[in-house]
Design an enzyme around this catalytic site. Structure first.
Site, mmCIF file in Angstrom:
data_model
loop_
_atom_site.group_PDB
_atom_site.id
_atom_site.type_symbol
_atom_site.label_atom_id
_atom_site.label_comp_id
_atom_site.label_asym_id
_atom_site.label_seq_id
_atom_site.Cartn_x
_atom_site.Cartn_y
_atom_site.Cartn_z
ATOM 1 C CG ASP A 162 -0.211 -0.085 2.544
ATOM 2 O OD1 ASP A 162 0.819 -0.792 2.611
ATOM 3 O OD2 ASP A 162 -0.648 0.548 3.515
ATOM 4 C CD GLU A 200 4.186 0.277 6.883
ATOM 5 O OE1 GLU A 200 5.065 0.580 7.720
ATOM 6 O OE2 GLU A 200 3.779 1.102 6.026
#
Length: 387
Positions: A86, A148
């Protein structure tokens, strides 16, 4: 071998950058990473990796990916090359080019996630290609995680599942080719105080939430000073834990007693400080500083937090990485997924080609000069821990 189905390194990064996977606390901006891990899975399956996709509970658009080549799956050995898929949101209008189109200029590859940290995956795959026809005594695993940048939900899901198996792990966050064996943790908390509004001409008509918050802020600053006196680690540029008062809002008019207010702050603890203990101390200390029964105080965690991380200096992984990189393993202030892997008994360091100074910034880039040295380091780590 079906490796011809795998694009070259730059084309891989072009496709990864071109596949948006923003994670954000704002639901309007948040999106899944599933297309990114599926892209990685396609390439790795073509290289004869055994691939497993693990959707996050309650959100099938977000998933972790575990791809393993060679060795056994008994968990007694092997190397994990780990990264998150991400990115953070971007500042529209501040980029010189489209953040979702990889642009090469000035010996740099520009694009959202190029440094933090989609750029790590093509380098890991390039290093792995050197071992496709070699019998690996221990498994090589490429791990790709979700979320994350916001909740660490992907890493937490791996801990709960007890996967992946391995003995050593590299987390490819941007460290400028320098091995990192320690980092601070992070917790973000909110204090919400509810009092009683009333006409400001007579304070007895209400209970002022802002005045109560004044006591809370004083207690937080006292607690910060105590923590900084008690905990010190000279291995960090800022050797003490920090507590930052980042946001406050309350009341609605100067002639009304403030009925409610909220403060948000973060704490960045050192290794050896545990989030559960810190939160318990915060609850106890802040509750004790309010003695008005018309004031209600709540302390709320804004996200689960990330533990501080420390890998022992005498670890075989640390010493090997120091020799290969030519640098003593150091520390950083930002948090990573390393403590989650470490909690599963996996010796872990943080080591990647990007620079944290350009992460989360407009015109994020990966320097071309970092690519070959990082691939070379990864090849030597694979040879050391998998052959």
């Amino acid at each position: 071998m079906a490796s011809t189905a795998v694009p070259n390194l730059k084309e891989q990064l072009r496709q990864l950058v071109g596949t948006p996977s923003i994670s954000a606390t704002d639901p309007a901006l948040d999106m899944g990473n599933r297309p990114v891990v599926e892209l990685l899975a396609t390439w790795l399956e073509a290289l004869n990796f055994k691939v497993e996709l693990l959707p996050l509970k309650g959100n099938p658009l977000k998933a972790n990916m575990i791809a393993t080549l060679g060795g056994s799956s008994d968990g007694n050995g092997g190397l994990i090359l780990s990264g998150h898929t991400d990115t953070v949101p971007y500042d529209e209008g501040r980029w010189q080019s489209d953040p979702f189109k990889l642009i090469e200029r000035d010996n740099r590859l520009y694009g959202l996630g190029s440094s933090d940290m989609k750029g790590f995956f093509p380098l890991a795959i390039e290093a792995a290609k050197s071992f496709l026809n070699k019998p690996l005594r221990q498994p090589l695993t490429i791990l790709a995680t979700a979320d994350e940048e916001t909740s660490m939900a992907g890493a937490q899901a791996l801990v709960e599942a007890g996967k992946p198996h391995g003995r050593f792990a590299i987390v490819g966050e941007p460290t400028g080719l320098r091995p990192i064996r320690m980092h601070k943790g992070i917790m973000m908390e909110a204090v919400r105080i509810t009092g009683q509004s009333g006409h400001s001409s007579n304070p007895s008509l209400g209970a002022n939430a802002l005045e109560a918050m004044h006591s809370v802020i004083g207690e937080l600053m006292s607690l910060r000073a105590e923590w900084q006196q008690k905990y010190n680690n000279p291995g960090f540029a800022v050797p003490v834990p920090t507590l930052n008062l980042g946001y406050i809002h309350g009341g609605d008019n100067p002639n009304r007693i403030c009925g409610s207010t909220e403060l948000q702050f973060d704490v960045r603890p050192l290794p050896g400080m545990h989030l559960t203990d810190l939160r318990a101390e915060l609850q106890k200390r802040l509750a004790s500083c309010i003695d008005n029964d018309r004031i209600r105080l709540e302390v709320i965690s804004l996200f689960p937090g990330a533990q501080p991380f420390e890998q022992e200096q005498n670890s075989e992984l640390v010493q090997t990485a120091e020799k290969l990189c030519g640098h003593t393993a150091g520390s950083v202030a930002f948090a990573t997924e390393a403590p989650y892997l470490k909690s599963m008994g996996i010796d872990t360091i943080v080591l990647g080609p990007g620079d944290i100074d350009v992460a989360h910034q407009p015109d994020e880039y990966l320097g071309l000069e970092r690519i070959n040295p990082m691939v070379d380091i990864l090849r030597k780590l694979i040879a050391r821990f998998c052959l």
